[in-house]
Design an enzyme around this catalytic site. Structure first.
Site, PDB file in Angstrom:
ATOM      1  N   ASP A 132      44.915  20.436  41.718  1.00  0.00           N
ATOM      2  CA  ASP A 132      44.666  21.957  41.789  1.00  0.00           C
ATOM      3  C   ASP A 132      44.580  21.699  43.930  1.00  0.00           C
ATOM      4  O   ASP A 132      43.933  21.237  43.421  1.00  0.00           O
ATOM      5  CB  ASP A 132      43.456  22.527  40.836  1.00  0.00           C
ATOM      6  N   ASP A 154      48.897  28.179  36.793  1.00  0.00           N
ATOM      7  CA  ASP A 154      48.031  28.645  36.770  1.00  0.00           C
ATOM      8  C   ASP A 154      48.031  30.280  36.770  1.00  0.00           C
ATOM      9  O   ASP A 154      47.664  31.313  35.971  1.00  0.00           O
ATOM     10  CB  ASP A 154      46.884  28.152  37.691  1.00  0.00           C
TER      11      ASP A 154
END
EC number: 3.4.23.36
Length: 185
Positions: A132, A154
């Site tokens: 991330d 995401d």
């Protein structure tokens, strides 16, 4: 090839694009941005001051780090194997269903591309976790100074998921109006 088959195949290009962009950006983050640790904020790249930053973190769980405390074997089964099975089932439904609108097909392929992007990390970056890197300021809403860090996959899941849900709501409203006008005739 029938027109119906073409209508089902073309949106898959969005799945491919999402996976490609997701994996390219993650590879660049891994190569050029040091992993953020609790003891060092080295590697934070501010794009718009504190509002948008690039950082390198790993998520061994799912959204909002739910399940991070589970044993590795359980996390692998839940977040990798079961997720892969869910993606396969959704693709089967995608190809068998002839009722989805064009927008719903594109949105579903964006969601599935995001799911596949994170699955690549879950299988090939195991046990380090999903990469991330997008870090946003959240103005203290819900007591959070920053939104949980996320990635391209995401983003695709969330944006396309919202579009998918809204498309069903719009379709239901439209169908309801049509049935009312048919009943009044």
């Amino acid at each position: 090839m029938t027109q119906n088959t073409k209508n089902k195949l073309w949106p898959l290009s969005l799945s491919v694009l999402v996976v490609a962009l997701d994996q390219i950006t993650k590879a660049l983050v891994v190569k050029y941005i040091p992993l953020l640790t609790p003891f060092s904020d080295n590697g934070i790249i501010e794009i718009f001051g504190k509002y948008l930053r690039l950082i390198h973190v790993r998520n061994k769980a799912v959204a909002f780090s739910m399940g991070a405390g589970l044993p590795d074997s359980v996390r692998f089964m839940l977040f990798s194997v079961l997720s892969l099975m869910a993606v396969i089932i959704i693709y089967i439904v995608y190809f068998r269903n002839n009722e989805f609108t064009k927008l719903q097909r594109w949105a579903l392929c964006g969601i599935l591309g995001g799911g596949l992007g994170n699955l690549v990390d879950r299988f090939f970056r195991w046990p380090d976790g999903v990469v991330d890197f997008i870090d946003c300021y959240f103005f203290g809403i819900f007591g959070w100074e920053r939104w949980p860090t996320f990635n391209i996959a995401d983003s695709a899941v969330v944006v396309c998921g919202i579009i998918f849900i809204i498309s069903f709501i719009v379709q239901a409203v439209h169908d309801s109006k049509n049935s009312k006008s048919e009943a009044s005739k």
